[in-house]
Enzyme design. Structure first.
Site, PDB file in Angstrom:
ATOM      1  N   HIS A 129      67.726  16.730 -41.336  1.00  0.00           N
ATOM      2  CA  HIS A 129      68.584  17.311 -40.290  1.00  0.00           C
ATOM      3  C   HIS A 129      68.523  18.841 -40.332  1.00  0.00           C
ATOM      4  O   HIS A 129      68.274  19.492 -39.313  1.00  0.00           O
ATOM      5  CB  HIS A 129      70.021  16.819 -40.487  1.00  0.00           C
ATOM      6  CG  HIS A 129      70.996  17.355 -39.498  1.00  0.00           C
ATOM      7  ND1 HIS A 129      71.371  16.668 -38.369  1.00  0.00           N
ATOM      8  CD2 HIS A 129      71.681  18.536 -39.454  1.00  0.00           C
ATOM      9  CE1 HIS A 129      72.248  17.392 -37.690  1.00  0.00           C
ATOM     10  NE2 HIS A 129      72.454  18.528 -38.327  1.00  0.00           N
ATOM     11  N   GLU A 130      68.738  19.390 -41.506  1.00  0.00           N
ATOM     12  CA  GLU A 130      68.757  20.861 -41.603  1.00  0.00           C
ATOM     13  C   GLU A 130      67.375  21.436 -41.306  1.00  0.00           C
ATOM     14  O   GLU A 130      67.249  22.460 -40.642  1.00  0.00           O
ATOM     15  CB  GLU A 130      69.244  21.332 -42.979  1.00  0.00           C
ATOM     16  CG  GLU A 130      70.588  20.779 -43.438  1.00  0.00           C
ATOM     17  CD  GLU A 130      71.715  20.888 -42.421  1.00  0.00           C
ATOM     18  OE1 GLU A 130      71.685  21.826 -41.607  1.00  0.00           O
ATOM     19  OE2 GLU A 130      72.615  20.024 -42.431  1.00  0.00           O
ATOM     20  N   HIS A 170      66.697  21.559 -37.623  1.00  0.00           N
ATOM     21  CA  HIS A 170      67.414  22.637 -36.944  1.00  0.00           C
ATOM     22  C   HIS A 170      66.533  23.882 -36.799  1.00  0.00           C
ATOM     23  O   HIS A 170      66.832  24.738 -35.971  1.00  0.00           O
ATOM     24  CB  HIS A 170      68.663  23.034 -37.739  1.00  0.00           C
ATOM     25  CG  HIS A 170      69.928  22.322 -37.336  1.00  0.00           C
ATOM     26  ND1 HIS A 170      70.294  22.117 -36.025  1.00  0.00           N
ATOM     27  CD2 HIS A 170      70.939  21.805 -38.082  1.00  0.00           C
ATOM     28  CE1 HIS A 170      71.481  21.500 -35.984  1.00  0.00           C
ATOM     29  NE2 HIS A 170      71.880  21.285 -37.226  1.00  0.00           N
ATOM     30  N   GLU A 226      73.534  20.126 -32.242  1.00  0.00           N
ATOM     31  CA  GLU A 226      73.922  19.068 -33.184  1.00  0.00           C
ATOM     32  C   GLU A 226      73.578  17.666 -32.672  1.00  0.00           C
ATOM     33  O   GLU A 226      73.046  16.840 -33.410  1.00  0.00           O
ATOM     34  CB  GLU A 226      75.404  19.186 -33.544  1.00  0.00           C
ATOM     35  CG  GLU A 226      75.766  20.474 -34.291  1.00  0.00           C
ATOM     36  CD  GLU A 226      74.953  20.700 -35.552  1.00  0.00           C
ATOM     37  OE1 GLU A 226      74.242  19.786 -36.010  1.00  0.00           O
ATOM     38  OE2 GLU A 226      74.997  21.835 -36.090  1.00  0.00           O
ATOM     39  N   GLY A 282      78.268  19.122 -45.377  1.00  0.00           N
ATOM     40  CA  GLY A 282      77.067  18.619 -46.040  1.00  0.00           C
ATOM     41  C   GLY A 282      76.060  19.702 -46.373  1.00  0.00           C
ATOM     42  O   GLY A 282      75.623  19.825 -47.513  1.00  0.00           O
ATOM     43  N   ALA A 283      75.700  20.502 -45.375  1.00  0.00           N
ATOM     44  CA  ALA A 283      74.667  21.507 -45.588  1.00  0.00           C
ATOM     45  C   ALA A 283      74.632  22.443 -44.395  1.00  0.00           C
ATOM     46  O   ALA A 283      75.280  22.187 -43.391  1.00  0.00           O
ATOM     47  CB  ALA A 283      73.307  20.835 -45.755  1.00  0.00           C
ATOM     48  N   MET A 284      73.839  23.513 -44.539  1.00  0.00           N
ATOM     49  CA  MET A 284      73.781  24.516 -43.471  1.00  0.00           C
ATOM     50  C   MET A 284      72.352  25.019 -43.289  1.00  0.00           C
ATOM     51  O   MET A 284      71.670  25.349 -44.258  1.00  0.00           O
ATOM     52  CB  MET A 284      74.725  25.675 -43.832  1.00  0.00           C
ATOM     53  CG  MET A 284      74.729  26.808 -42.837  1.00  0.00           C
ATOM     54  SD  MET A 284      75.331  26.268 -41.216  1.00  0.00           S
ATOM     55  CE  MET A 284      74.396  27.379 -40.166  1.00  0.00           C
ATOM     56  N   GLU A 285      71.957  25.091 -42.025  1.00  0.00           N
ATOM     57  CA  GLU A 285      70.558  25.348 -41.663  1.00  0.00           C
ATOM     58  C   GLU A 285      70.162  26.819 -41.590  1.00  0.00           C
ATOM     59  O   GLU A 285      69.233  27.163 -40.855  1.00  0.00           O
ATOM     60  CB  GLU A 285      70.297  24.700 -40.295  1.00  0.00           C
ATOM     61  CG  GLU A 285      70.988  25.370 -39.077  1.00  0.00           C
ATOM     62  CD  GLU A 285      72.320  24.739 -38.666  1.00  0.00           C
ATOM     63  OE1 GLU A 285      72.965  24.104 -39.524  1.00  0.00           O
ATOM     64  OE2 GLU A 285      72.707  24.888 -37.500  1.00  0.00           O
ATOM     65  N   ASN A 286      70.802  27.719 -42.350  1.00  0.00           N
ATOM     66  CA  ASN A 286      70.447  29.137 -42.312  1.00  0.00           C
ATOM     67  C   ASN A 286      68.932  29.328 -42.304  1.00  0.00           C
ATOM     68  O   ASN A 286      68.214  28.657 -43.038  1.00  0.00           O
ATOM     69  CB  ASN A 286      70.995  29.843 -43.550  1.00  0.00           C
ATOM     70  CG  ASN A 286      72.408  29.418 -43.872  1.00  0.00           C
ATOM     71  OD1 ASN A 286      73.287  29.592 -43.070  1.00  0.00           O
ATOM     72  ND2 ASN A 286      72.594  28.795 -45.036  1.00  0.00           N
TER      73      ASN A 286
HETATM   74  N1  B3K Z   1      75.521  23.398 -38.704  1.00  0.00           N
HETATM   75  C1  B3K Z   1      76.201  23.029 -39.909  1.00  0.00           C
HETATM   76  C2  B3K Z   1      77.658  22.789 -39.723  1.00  0.00           C
HETATM   77  C3  B3K Z   1      78.508  23.965 -39.857  1.00  0.00           C
HETATM   78  C4  B3K Z   1      79.961  23.606 -39.867  1.00  0.00           C
HETATM   79  C5  B3K Z   1      80.805  24.788 -39.863  1.00  0.00           C
HETATM   80  N2  B3K Z   1      82.219  24.505 -39.917  1.00  0.00           N
HETATM   81  C6  B3K Z   1      75.618  21.819 -40.530  1.00  0.00           C
HETATM   82  C7  B3K Z   1      74.801  20.988 -39.650  1.00  0.00           C
HETATM   83  O1  B3K Z   1      75.256  20.371 -38.718  1.00  0.00           O
HETATM   84  O2  B3K Z   1      73.625  20.960 -39.835  1.00  0.00           O
HETATM   85 ZN    ZN Z   2      73.483  20.105 -37.710  1.00  0.00          ZN
END
Ligand code: B3K
Ligand code: ZN
Length: 878
Positions: free
Chosen positions: A304-305, A308, A327, A268-272
């Site tokens: 959600h992101e 994080h 998570e 879905g997405a990533m919290e960089n």
């Molecule tokens: N932390 C990422 C998930 C990464 C999955 C890598 N295979 C998204 C999330 O849970 O917000």
């Molecule tokens: Zn997450």
């Protein structure tokens, strides 16, 4: 020679690293056919680790698919290193030094969508969990937190936008039309939070003033043609920022927060840090292109992101066994946010549906694991409904046990105590205990033990003493590696209903709903002064992720459906009743008989339609029959064809009995008012479209005209797509009409890749249309893209959910999925491994289907060169 088999790693073997990386200074030179990555690491030995024999340890970095061009230490060429498959071992010259490596990588050829890769002509990254090692040699583990600077250099006309984490501190022009930007992230972070984007992007911009008065710039980047689909995400982001301040006291910490939408993304997405990267399907939404479901998903994922930033980034995980620390907690946070923004009741039902359908199935299958696993071969396989959704339920139980106020004290303590650290699940539980003074000793079993506990409840009523007893026994089925389980601490919220359906007082204080702390294998709870035999309402609000076995008669369930003051249990009673009726019909079909649905269910659903007192959103939920997946999950033995058939029969019977009312509700809720993704409006559309679903389940041409009318008259995607789906799945199969609406839909939306995903999945998942040959033709269609996980999920995932077609008795569906997986595994192992899930559930199926699934699993297992991802899942499954 056969390649070495992938090995498991164990939580018990965790050791702190020998070295830390204080600073990480990266330079990316991006070209059309390769990129060079120069990395300067300020390395310092971990003083807490003793040196054996006075020798400094070797610095062992990991890397994948890198071409090492040079190594320098303290600005001098260095030759004392060893490069091997997946590692670079450098002899450390002292306690502290600077290590420079230059590597060449090929983002254009990276189909795994991990590390640095290209999507629609732009460069982007995905580093969690172990993608950073595909960028450069590094200590790619979450407990190594470093200060990063990133210089990105690329052609200015093709890549006018160059982004990375933190603040943009410098930029310049080079000859040959190239330009560069340098980014600096003032917060230490592990490598999995690193991000880079380079592309021809546009952005929408807004601002948020934080609780301490700081102004934060918010930007959402997309390709130009999608720029008008960013507003909802921006509104959601601002709401999330405010909510986290109000509910958790958490303020955003950088001057800028960016989101970038990309089409090719594994999840879905990533919290960089400061630069979230999103699957475009999880960020773009407009009334014309997105359904209510997508609007809500965008809001939830943006939240959600964003959340994080504290639960994940400021406090991160020590190792990947602790994944649920960030998570589970963050899912709990986003779920509460969505509940506050929309209908709390509906959100709870949706969450429980996911948990009971997907997570209970996982807990009962070969990949079952505790929310803190003890071992894994490939961490990517552990981004599961157990880690996320069950993890969130565990946090929710802590919230319930402590109460909102102490939970907040606990979260404050956790964030304060561990800010800037890589923490463990134990740190979280300890903070909760320390802040509240509560003992969560036994509660910790939720972190160690897999499997779904079962509460077997019996009751006794003594007419003489007016005492009522609930006798609760808990057990938990064996799961891989865990035959015996210790009792869990299970908070069970209950109520007791009298003959009028009123809640009885349960104690001297007059409480009508109480939490019973079930801690032993068997416990008896006694209630006094109960004047008549009551009916228990057990596990109100789904207060724990368990199954409840209580011998409710169908009349009891009807009574709860009408009277329970707990809306969740009211809904649950409707689901239990429908499940029991469908199960009875399936059993009859298995025995070669035919049985009509119990008339009480049909009448009860009619009462729900009429019930003026019910909130529209809850009413809509109560009218939805349990999904085929949920019925399969609850069945002792799954007969896919019969489940599909029995459920359809019930749907048909309800429609037939209540056609007039269903049509009246559909008409009364049909409106052309401007679209708003607001809870009340969503409830109206949902109910209206459920009614249309029932009406078109009738095998009459007449009701199809309603769907056709709604399709053409729709002013938003929710109504148009619902009508399309009704036409495709109608009881009366009008092929001409199906083709006509599918063509029309294609013409209208062919340029919107996310809408096309829905066009594909509604066909692949359709019992009528989704035959294997049709699925194959979808994969040849020009809107299909085999390198896009969204497209693969739409077609292959849609097909695998199709009870009728995927489980065709000639086994062709299973063989096809296996072929696709083996092909995909060479390109994108994460997605291949995910798509394997339906076959891993083979033990649940009737014997003939089991055999057919097993043949395919064996074939996959015996294939050469499997990725670690697929290797792990297939070997655990068979
Ligand atoms: N932390 C990422 C998930 C990464 C999955 C890598 N295979 C998204 C999330 O849970 O917000
Ligand atoms: Zn997450």
């Amino acid at each position: 020679m056969k390649e070495a088999q992938p090995k498991a790693i164990f939580l018990k073997d965790y050791q702190a690293p020998d070295f830390w990386i204080e600073r990480t200074d990266l330079t990316f030179d991006l070209f059309e056919d390769y990129a060079t990555v120069s990395s300067v690491l300020t390395v310092i030995r971990n003083q807490e680790k003793k040196i054996a024999n006075g020798n400094l340890p070797v610095l062992e970095l990991v890397g994948d698919d890198l071409e090492l061009l040079s190594v320098e230490i303290d600005n001098q060429p260095w030759t004392d290193y060893q490069e091997g498959s997946g590692f670079l071992k450098v002899t450390a010259p002292g306690e502290q030094f600077s290590l420079k490596t230059v590597c060449k990588i090929k983002p254009q050829e990276n189909t795994s969508l991990e590390g640095l890769y290209k999507s629609n002509g732009m460069f982007c990254t995905q580093c969690e969990a172990e993608g950073f090692r595909k960028i450069t040699y590094y200590l790619d583990r979450p407990d190594v937190m470093s200060l990063f600077t990133t210089k990105v250099i690329a052609d200015k006309s093709a890549y006018p936008i160059l982004l990375s984490n933190g603040n943009d501190i410098d930029r310049g022009e080079l000859e040959n039309g190239r330009h560069w930007v340098r980014w600096e992230d003032p917060f230490k972070k592990p490598s999995y939070l690193f991000a880079l984007v380079a592309g021809d992007l546009q952005c929408v911009e807004d601002h948020f003033t934080t609780m301490s008065g700081r102004e934060v710039t918010l930007r959402i980047f997309t390709e130009a043609h999608n720029i008008d689909q960013c507003d909802h995400a921006m509104v959601s982001l601002k709401k999330s920022m405010k909510w986290d301040e109000d509910v958790y006291g958490r303020e955003y910490d950088l001057d800028i927060f960016m989101i970038v939408a990309v089409d090719h993304f594994n999840m879905g997405a990533m919290e960089n840090k400061g630069l979230n990267i999103f699957n475009s399907a999880a960020v773009l939404a407009s009334p014309e292109t997105a359904t209510d479901g997508r609007f809500q998903r965008v809001e939830a994922i943006v939240a959600h992101e964003y959340f994080h930033n504290w639960s994940g980034n400021r406090v991160t995980c020590r190792d990947w066994f602790q994944l649920s620390l960030k998570e589970g907690f963050t899912v709990f946070r986003d779920s509460e946010f969505s509940a506050d923004m929309n209908s709390r009741g509906v959100k709870r039902i949706e969450d429980v549906n996911v948990l009971r359908t997907a997570q209970f199935a996982e807990d009962a299958g070969p990949m079952a694991h505790p929310i803190r696993p003890e071992s894994f071969i490939e961490i990517s396989n552990f981004y599961t409904v157990t880690i996320y959704e069950k993890g969130a339920e565990v946090v929710r139980m802590i919230h319930g046990i402590l109460g909102a106020e102490d939970f907040r004290k606990g979260s404050d303590l956790y964030f304060d105590r561990h800010d800037g650290q890589a923490a463990t699940c134990e740190d979280f539980v300890k903070a909760m205990e320390d802040a509240s003074g509560r003992d969560l000793g036994q509660f910790r079993n939720w972190y160690n033990q897999a499997g779904t506990p079962v509460l077997t409840v019996n009751d006794e009523y003594n007419e003489d003493t007016h005492q009522y007893q609930l006798i609760i026994e808990q057990s938990c089925p064996a799961t891989p590696g865990q035959d015996k389980k210790e009792p869990f601490h299970i908070p069970v919220r209950i109520g007791l209903l009298d003959g009028e359906g009123e809640d009885l007082p349960l104690n001297a204080e007059g409480d009508t709903s109480l939490v019973l702390d079930v801690k032993q294998a068997k416990e008896v709870f006694t209630f006094k002064n109960i004047e008549e035999r009551p009916l228990p309402s057990i596990l109100r609000g789904f207060s724990a992720p368990v199954r409840v076995a209580f011998d409710y008669s169908r009349d009891d369930l009807l009574f709860l459906m009408e009277n329970d003051s707990d809306h969740f249990n009211r809904w649950d009673a409707s689901q239990r009743l429908a499940t029991s009726v469908i199960e009875e019909m399936v059993a009859a079909m298995v025995a070669g008989n035919d049985v009509a649905p119990d008339a009480r269910l049909i009448t009860a659903f009619g009462s729900v339609i009429h019930d003026e007192s019910l909130d529209l959103a809850v009413k809509a939920e109560m009218l939805v029959l349990p999904s085929e997946a949920s019925l399969a999950q609850q069945a002792a033995v799954v007969y896919p064809q019969f489940i599909h058939q029995a459920r359809q029969q019930v749907k048909h019977a309800i429609a037939q009995a209540h056609q007039g009312e269903l049509e009246a509700v559909w008409r009364s809720l049909s409106s052309t008012k401007p679209y708003r993704p607001a809870a009340e409006d969503i409830a109206e559309r949902t109910l209206k479209n459920i009614c249309l679903g029932y009406l078109t389940a009738l095998d009459e041409k007449g009701t199809l005209a309603l769907a056709e009318q709604q399709y053409h008259g729709a002013t938003n995607m929710t109504d148009r797509f619902a009508a399309l789906s009704c036409v495709i799945n109608a009881g009366h199969q009008d092929r001409e009409l199906m083709d006509e609406v599918l063509d029309d839909f294609l013409k209208r939306y062919q340029d919107d890749t996310n809408v096309m995903d829905q066009w594909l999945s509604v066909q692949a998942a359709s019992p009528a249309m989704g035959s294997l040959s049709h699925v194959l033709s979808l994969m040849q269609h020009e809107v299909f893209d085999a390198s896009s996980p969204n497209k693969l999920r739409s077609v292959l995932g849609g097909f695998a959910s199709n009870m009728k077609q995927f489980h065709a008795v000639d086994g062709s569906g299973y063989a096809f999925l296996a072929d696709q997986l083996l092909d995909l595994d060479k390109k994108n192992p994460q997605i291949a491994s995910r798509l394997l899930t339906p076959l891993t559930r083979w033990r649940k199926f009737e014997p003939a289907a089991q055999e057919r699934m097993k043949v395919q699993l064996e074939r996959i297992k015996n294939s050469e060169g499997l990725s670690a991802d697929v290797y792990e899942v297939v070997n655990k499954s068979i």
